[in-house]
Design a protein around this motif. Sequence first.
Motif, short mmCIF file in Angstrom:
data_model
loop_
_atom_site.label_atom_id
_atom_site.label_comp_id
_atom_site.label_asym_id
_atom_site.label_seq_id
_atom_site.Cartn_x
_atom_site.Cartn_y
_atom_site.Cartn_z
N LEU A 45 -39.63 -54.87 4.94
CA LEU A 45 -40.94 -55.51 4.90
C LEU A 45 -42.07 -54.51 5.08
CD1 LEU A 45 -40.12 -58.64 7.09
CD2 LEU A 45 -40.25 -58.49 4.59
N ARG A 46 -41.71 -53.31 5.53
CA ARG A 46 -42.73 -52.33 5.88
C ARG A 46 -42.11 -50.94 5.92
NH1 ARG A 46 -45.61 -52.69 11.77
NH2 ARG A 46 -46.77 -50.76 11.64
N VAL A 47 -42.90 -49.91 5.61
CA VAL A 47 -42.48 -48.52 5.81
C VAL A 47 -43.47 -47.90 6.79
CG1 VAL A 47 -41.34 -48.20 3.59
CG2 VAL A 47 -43.76 -47.70 3.80
N PRO A 48 -43.03 -46.91 7.54
CA PRO A 48 -43.92 -46.31 8.55
C PRO A 48 -44.99 -45.43 7.94
CG PRO A 48 -41.85 -45.14 8.49
CD PRO A 48 -41.70 -46.31 7.56
N ASP A 49 -46.09 -45.28 8.68
CA ASP A 49 -47.10 -44.30 8.28
C ASP A 49 -46.58 -42.92 8.69
OD1 ASP A 49 -47.57 -44.01 11.06
OD2 ASP A 49 -49.40 -45.19 11.00
N ALA A 50 -47.33 -41.88 8.36
CA ALA A 50 -46.87 -40.50 8.60
C ALA A 50 -46.62 -40.23 10.09
CB ALA A 50 -47.89 -39.51 8.05
N ARG A 51 -47.49 -40.72 10.95
CA ARG A 51 -47.33 -40.48 12.39
C ARG A 51 -46.04 -41.13 12.91
NH1 ARG A 51 -47.79 -43.46 16.52
NH2 ARG A 51 -48.76 -45.17 15.44
N MET A 52 -45.80 -42.36 12.48
CA MET A 52 -44.60 -43.08 12.92
C MET A 52 -43.35 -42.47 12.31
SD MET A 52 -43.43 -45.39 14.88
CE MET A 52 -44.92 -46.25 15.31
N LEU A 53 -43.43 -42.04 11.06
CA LEU A 53 -42.30 -41.38 10.42
C LEU A 53 -41.91 -40.13 11.20
CD1 LEU A 53 -40.36 -41.28 7.98
CD2 LEU A 53 -42.10 -39.92 6.81
N LYS A 54 -42.88 -39.34 11.59
CA LYS A 54 -42.62 -38.13 12.38
C LYS A 54 -41.95 -38.50 13.70
CE LYS A 54 -44.91 -34.24 14.63
NZ LYS A 54 -46.18 -33.62 14.97
N GLN A 55 -42.44 -39.54 14.35
CA GLN A 55 -41.87 -39.97 15.63
C GLN A 55 -40.41 -40.41 15.46
OE1 GLN A 55 -44.36 -42.59 17.97
NE2 GLN A 55 -42.59 -43.76 18.64
N ILE A 56 -40.13 -41.19 14.43
CA ILE A 56 -38.75 -41.65 14.18
C ILE A 56 -37.85 -40.45 13.95
CG2 ILE A 56 -37.26 -42.86 12.53
CD1 ILE A 56 -39.69 -44.80 12.11
N CYS A 57 -38.30 -39.50 13.15
CA CYS A 57 -37.49 -38.31 12.86
C CYS A 57 -37.24 -37.49 14.11
CB CYS A 57 -38.16 -37.46 11.78
SG CYS A 57 -38.18 -38.26 10.17
N GLN A 58 -38.25 -37.32 14.94
CA GLN A 58 -38.09 -36.54 16.17
C GLN A 58 -37.14 -37.24 17.14
OE1 GLN A 58 -42.26 -36.13 17.25
NE2 GLN A 58 -42.26 -34.00 16.57
N GLN A 59 -37.21 -38.55 17.22
CA GLN A 59 -36.37 -39.30 18.16
C GLN A 59 -34.91 -39.37 17.70
OE1 GLN A 59 -38.56 -39.07 20.64
NE2 GLN A 59 -38.07 -41.11 21.37
N THR A 60 -34.67 -39.26 16.40
CA THR A 60 -33.31 -39.41 15.88
C THR A 60 -32.69 -38.12 15.35
OG1 THR A 60 -34.15 -40.06 13.70
CG2 THR A 60 -33.68 -41.84 15.28
N GLY A 61 -33.49 -37.06 15.23
CA GLY A 61 -32.94 -35.78 14.78
C GLY A 61 -32.64 -35.71 13.29
#
Length: 107
Positions: A45-61
């Motif tokens: 239903l939604r994709v993250p913005d750049a800030r949230m994408l960065k956060q997801i990547c950092q939290q999950t490696g």
Amino acid sequence: MSQHSTQEIFTKRFRELKKPDETQQQFANRLDISRPTVAQYQNELRVPDARMLKQICQQTGVTADWLLGLSNVQTPSEDIQTACNTLHISESMADSIIYLYERFKHV
């Protein structure tokens, strides 16, 4: 890449980040985002913005390129990315080669 949209690929790969024994709330807590937002990402239903994408990547490696379907290399390790891209091998194959090297380098 196939004809799948970025949103479809993101959704599929985002779902892969959730551990099998993890609740949606635990997953949201690990990512430091709300459970409703996680549900929106998981349900395409939604994709993250750049800030949230960065956060997801950092939290999950994982890399943003992998999460968005721009690469099949999941790890942010530049050495593994380079090996995969240069040798045209999968990340799991590169991991296996590294494992074997480390195991037998002193034999």
